[in-house]
Design an enzyme around this catalytic site. Structure first.
Site, PDB file in Angstrom:
ATOM      1  N   GLY A 131      58.554  16.030  22.396  1.00 58.10           N
ATOM      2  CA  GLY A 131      59.576  16.033  21.349  1.00 58.10           C
ATOM      3  C   GLY A 131      59.042  15.491  20.031  1.00 58.10           C
ATOM      4  N   VAL A 132      58.322  14.379  20.114  1.00 52.69           N
ATOM      5  CA  VAL A 132      57.820  13.725  18.899  1.00 52.69           C
ATOM      6  C   VAL A 132      56.741  14.581  18.210  1.00 52.69           C
ATOM      7  CG1 VAL A 132      56.403  11.774  18.168  1.00 52.69           C
ATOM      8  CG2 VAL A 132      58.468  11.365  19.484  1.00 52.69           C
TER       9      VAL A 132
ATOM     10  N   GLY B 146      65.253  14.434  22.758  1.00 50.08           N
ATOM     11  CA  GLY B 146      64.187  13.843  23.576  1.00 50.08           C
ATOM     12  C   GLY B 146      63.020  13.452  22.698  1.00 50.08           C
TER      13      GLY B 146
ATOM     14  N   HIS C 237      29.839  -0.049  12.759  1.00 46.88           N
ATOM     15  CA  HIS C 237      30.549  -0.225  11.498  1.00 46.88           C
ATOM     16  C   HIS C 237      30.113   0.844  10.511  1.00 46.88           C
ATOM     17  CE1 HIS C 237      32.554  -2.225   8.199  1.00 46.88           C
ATOM     18  NE2 HIS C 237      31.464  -2.034   7.467  1.00 46.88           N
TER      19      HIS C 237
END
Ligand code: FAD
Length: 462
Positions: free
Chosen positions: A183-184, A178, A441
């Protein structure tokens, strides 16, 4: 004992509901059978991020040379890494205890079962049952790791997320079944710490709910970091009789056998709807979830349900928002319904993934004429200074009215940036308004403004 509101379960659904109820003047109790904070604080969102942080620090130290520093080789004792994560979870759970006291919410420890007549019976750890009643009962019992019949979890060789968060020793190899967020994230953590990880995904793409370009990019990045990824593949059976695990995997080119020390099953969740009295009260369920209307009322008046036990996105911030909406409605406030199309989703692997709204495919399927803008992080000054240029920002606008249909991001820090898109979409901000909103920035967030500009042919830095 009589309350205005009783909440069952103290996850991010339950405890947030209880606090909001108390703020609104309701006499409130919360019932918990395990630890305050539920899965999110104890076995989900928080301890996984603690592990991923350890992995990131480990990675940075090992790449000190990339930052002009002397070469160092980081080392670790695996139990200490686990211990830190458990410590973070414990600290957060203690914090909920404090919040309950602060808001004068009664915490009742034990296993709750709803009963007819707006009653709840609670059985404590010694088996003693006590009955409570309330005008409104909110069920937030959450979910657990889903077990597939061909992937039964023995807690040792075939494990779920709880064991993956508390293994006594580091496995040398791991199969992760999965490739959703859970899962990742585990695959990334274990791989970074040196475990040989193979991910098996049934669908054609990993993180299958994400925009296809993001999924493809993540697959490339994770493969580059050493994770083996098999898509269009499914584990048919496992054999745990030997030393490790043997998984029989069906692929487009026939069946193969994968071997590893441990297999982590991360194939989703199953809602905790059993043995909580739903049948006795007559509360309707469908496909394993409690059915509710848009104000989280179940089929029986006076009983409500929120969070992972109802069929909405299983995310902590969704559970909390549902609980707040539910009690504010009970209070009679003028409440806005939750817009389930504007819920951000994040995966905290490296690079991170964050998104909100429609994918490009969904936008096209819905018949929108779209403008798509992309900006690579390799063109971002801050990302370059950070040494994290892997990733990009992708924005999708409706060509006709400029509505921001979707925002999809991959890269370091994007999980902290996606809220901009959520707020902008909530305020019905157009693409040009994003371009004209001056971003600071150097920040990686400038990439969102640049991606919007790219959609309109006005991008500056590429
Ligand atoms: C590994 C992992 C990582 C995750 N990471 C994220 C993330 O990064 N971001 C995110 O948004 N979501 C994440 N999630 C999902 C998130 O944890 C859930 O969506 C969230 O916890 C759901 O909240 P809940 O209040 O509905 O239920 P839960 O958090 O599951 O809480 C339910 C509580 O009810 C208690 N309970 C159950 N039955 C009874 C009973 N009969 N009597 C008394 N108490 C009972 C349980 O003990 C539990 O404490 C993750 C999940 C996992 C497993």
């Amino acid at each position: 004992m009589n309350y205005d509101i009783i909440v069952i379960g103290s996850g991010p659904g339950g405890y947030v509901t209880a606090i909001r109820a108390a703020q609104l003047g309701f006499k409130t109790a919360i019932i918990e059978k395990e630890n305050l904070g539920g899965i999110c604080l104890n076995w989900g969102c928080i301890p996984t991020k603690a592990l991923l942080k350890s992995a990131q620090v480990f990675h940075y130290i090992n790449h000190a040379e990339d930052y002009g520093l002397n070469k160092v080789e980081a080392s670790f004792e695996f139990p200490n890494v686990i211990q830190r994560s458990r410590g973070v979870a414990g600290k957060m759970s203690k914090g909920i205890e404090f919040l309950m006291k602060k808001n004068k919410i009664d915490v009742i420890l034990g296993t709750a079962k709803v009963q007819p007549g707006k009653k709840v019976s609670v059985t404590d750890k010694d088996g003693k049952a006590t009955e409570y009643s309330a005008s409104h009962i909110i069920i937030a019992t959450g979910a657990r790791s889903r077990e597939l019949p061909n992937l039964p979890q023995d807690g040792k060789k075939v494990i779920g997320y709880r064991q993956a968060l508390s293994l006594p020793e580091q496995p040398k190899s791991m199969i992760v079944v999965g490739s959703g967020a859970i899962g990742v994230e585990f695959a990334d953590f274990y791989n970074t710490m040196g475990t040989k990880v193979t991910v098996v995904e049934f669908m054609p793409n990993i993180v299958p709910v994400e925009d296809e370009e993001i999924s493809k990019h993540l697959e490339k990045s994770l493969k580059k970091s050493g994770i083996e990824i098999m898509t269009n593949a499914s584990v048919e059976s496992v054999d745990t009789s030997g030393e490790g695990v043997k998984a029989n995997v069906k692929t487009a080119n026939g069946n193969i056998t994968l071997e590893a020390d441990i297999l982590l099953s991360a194939v989703g969740i199953a809602a905790n709807i059993e043995n909580i009295g739903l049948e006795e009260v007559g509360i309707q369920t469908d496909k394993g979830r409690v059915l509710v209307n848009e104000w989280y009322e179940t089929s029986v008046p006076g009983y409500y349900a929120i969070g992972d036990i109802i069929p909405t996105q299983a995310l902590a911030h969704v559970a909390s928002a549902e609980g707040i909406t539910c009690v504010e409605k009970i209070k009679g406030m003028h409440v806005e319904k939750i817009d389930y199309g504007n819920i951000p989703g994040c995966t905290y692997c490296h690079p991170e993934v964050a998104s909100v709204g429609l994918t490009e495919k969904q936008a096209k399927e819905k018949g929108y004429e779209i403008k798509v803008g992309k900006f690579p992080l390799s063109a971002s000054g801050k990302a370059t200074a950070n040494g994290n240029t892997d990733g990009f920002i992708k924005v999708i606008f409706d060509a006709k009215y400029g509505e921001w249909l979707g925002c999809h991001m991959i890269g370091e820090g994007v999980t902290d940036m996606v809220a901009e898109a959520v707020v902008a979409r909530k305020l019905e901000t157009t693409g040009h308004e994003i371009i004209k909103s001056i971003h600071p920035h150097p920040t990686v967030s400038e990439a969102i403004m640049e991606a919007a500009a790219a959609a309109y042919g006005e991008v500056i830095h590429i």
